[in-house]
Every structure is written in C-alpha cells, then in structure tokens.
Write a protein that holds these residues in place. Sequence first.
Motif, mmCIF file in Angstrom:
data_model
loop_
_atom_site.group_PDB
_atom_site.id
_atom_site.type_symbol
_atom_site.label_atom_id
_atom_site.label_comp_id
_atom_site.label_asym_id
_atom_site.label_seq_id
_atom_site.Cartn_x
_atom_site.Cartn_y
_atom_site.Cartn_z
ATOM 1 N N ARG A 88 6.511 -6.971 -6.776
ATOM 2 C CA ARG A 88 6.295 -6.728 -8.194
ATOM 3 C C ARG A 88 6.823 -5.323 -8.532
ATOM 4 N NH1 ARG A 88 2.423 -8.132 -12.215
ATOM 5 N NH2 ARG A 88 3.275 -7.318 -14.172
ATOM 6 N N VAL A 89 7.724 -5.257 -9.486
ATOM 7 C CA VAL A 89 8.281 -3.987 -9.934
ATOM 8 C C VAL A 89 7.624 -3.600 -11.242
ATOM 9 C CG1 VAL A 89 10.351 -2.729 -10.622
ATOM 10 C CG2 VAL A 89 10.478 -4.444 -8.797
ATOM 11 N N VAL A 96 3.992 -3.611 -4.564
ATOM 12 C CA VAL A 96 4.144 -3.089 -5.917
ATOM 13 C C VAL A 96 4.907 -1.773 -5.813
ATOM 14 C CG1 VAL A 96 2.997 -2.312 -8.015
ATOM 15 C CG2 VAL A 96 1.975 -4.135 -6.645
ATOM 16 N N THR A 97 6.058 -1.684 -6.500
ATOM 17 C CA THR A 97 6.870 -0.476 -6.462
ATOM 18 C C THR A 97 7.351 -0.139 -7.870
ATOM 19 O OG1 THR A 97 9.015 -1.593 -6.158
ATOM 20 C CG2 THR A 97 7.698 -1.182 -4.178
ATOM 21 N N ALA A 129 2.686 4.916 1.102
ATOM 22 C CA ALA A 129 2.175 3.573 0.843
ATOM 23 C C ALA A 129 0.656 3.608 0.882
ATOM 24 C CB ALA A 129 2.703 2.575 1.873
ATOM 25 N N VAL A 130 0.025 2.992 -0.115
ATOM 26 C CA VAL A 130 -1.433 2.844 -0.140
ATOM 27 C C VAL A 130 -1.744 1.382 -0.428
ATOM 28 C CG1 VAL A 130 -1.702 5.201 -0.994
ATOM 29 C CG2 VAL A 130 -1.687 3.308 -2.611
ATOM 30 N N ASP A 131 -2.954 0.950 -0.062
ATOM 31 C CA ASP A 131 -3.342 -0.416 -0.396
ATOM 32 C C ASP A 131 -4.069 -0.426 -1.737
ATOM 33 O OD1 ASP A 131 -5.921 0.456 0.063
ATOM 34 O OD2 ASP A 131 -6.234 -0.745 1.868
ATOM 35 N N TRP A 152 0.127 -3.778 -1.289
ATOM 36 C CA TRP A 152 0.551 -2.429 -0.924
ATOM 37 C C TRP A 152 1.326 -1.816 -2.080
ATOM 38 C CZ3 TRP A 152 2.773 -2.996 4.762
ATOM 39 C CH2 TRP A 152 1.746 -3.477 5.586
ATOM 40 N N HIS A 153 0.978 -0.589 -2.418
ATOM 41 C CA HIS A 153 1.664 0.153 -3.474
ATOM 42 C C HIS A 153 2.512 1.243 -2.817
ATOM 43 C CE1 HIS A 153 -0.922 -1.462 -6.803
ATOM 44 N NE2 HIS A 153 -1.697 -1.701 -5.766
#
Length: 236
Positions: free
Chosen positions: A157-158, A136-137, A96-98, A77-78
């Motif tokens: 994950r940054v 992921v952000t 949020a998107v996948d 997820w982003h």
Amino acid sequence: MSPEPATYPGYRFPAEVIRHAVWLYHLFSLSLRDIELILAERGITVTHESIRRWVLRFGSEFAGKLRKRRPRPGDTWHLDEVFLRINGELHYLWRAVDEHGVVLDLLVQARRDASAAKRFFKRLLVGLKDKPKRLVTDGLRGYGVAHREVMPQVRHRVSRYLNDRAKNSHRPTRRRERQMQRFKSPRQAQRFLSAQAMIYGHFRPRRHLMTAAQHRRARAKAFRIWQQEICAQMAA
C-alpha cells in the motif's frame, strides 16, 4: 558479610554502575558529560570518556539480548526513510516499524534508490524470519521495485498519510542527532541507532494508547525483562 558487587572482566567499576550509565544514555537525551554529573551526584567518580567506552562496548550487546525477547512483529510493516547529514555528506536512515509502532530494524545507507530499498528489505527478512501480510510505504519508486523483487506476494500500500507510525518513529533519532551535534560516521550512526532503537523502544510503549494501569504493568514488565536478560545474565 555482603558479597562483592559483580564486575565485568577488565572493568573496575561495578556492573550495576556500567549498566545504569548505558541505560541512561540510550533512554534519555543526555550527553556523556550529563551522565558523568549524575553519577558524581551519587558519589561515583568516572570520566565521560569511560562512559563513552561503556556505551560502545555494551550498548549493542544489551540491545541484542532485548531483541531476543521482542514479541513477534505484527502483520503490517510501515517503512520510511529520512536523511542524515554525516560529515557534510547526505545519508539516509531506513526504518521499519509494525502496526504497533515497534521498531523492526533500521539501516543507514548512502543512497535512496531501488538498490538501497532491496538491501533493506533483505535485511528485514533475514533478521525477523517472518514476512508481513501488508507493506505500507510512501511514494518512493524504489519501494515498488524492492517489493516486486523481494516480497511480491505481500500486499503493498502506497500512502503518505498512512505511514505516520514510521515517520513518528524518527523523532527520537532527530532529538539525539541534535544533542550529539550530528553523527560522526555512518558506522557510528548505525551502531548507536540500532542499540538506541531497541533499548529506547523497550522502555517506551505507546503510552497514549494505554490506561494508567496498563502503562504501569507494561513498565513493570519492561524492567522485569531488563533484570532477567541484562542484570541477572550479565552478572553471572
């Protein structure tokens, strides 16, 4: 004798006209007056104010039916947030998107801090009933706090460079924001953007990743689901 066209209770226009107007408004960067003109060219005389009421009444309902047919989200997820100026005040759209670019959810909030991030994380988990394997952000510290408190078992994950999927997903919002001359209230923004993300995303697969034949099949499937979930059920 041909049957009378299906109508919605309390509405004098056929359901087909109402559905088409709502579809046009959410899928394309058209104003209410643009849609009024398009319908007039087809011999349908309706005011833009009536179209506005149709959008408010049916947009969220149509989006909810499409949401039920949405495929299971991917494992990554982003998440990203972008500012919105509403009535001169700064608000933030959390999205949020996948990994496939499918919008999972969005939330308009007045703050951009750890509390807002936690609220968005909890909303995602309630609405999707699933947890990702990886988040992921960007470098916003609030994401780290929310991750530790809400989804500590998920890898985080940054990276500002790996989050383009979420950032690119904001582009339709920016186009509509300009066309609508900004949103009038947080509630209006939330209501419209939630419906628009689902309806727009349903008919807009990531075409640049498909062959022409694959895109035609995806488009045909999108219309088939629209017919099954919106046209057939709503006309019953």
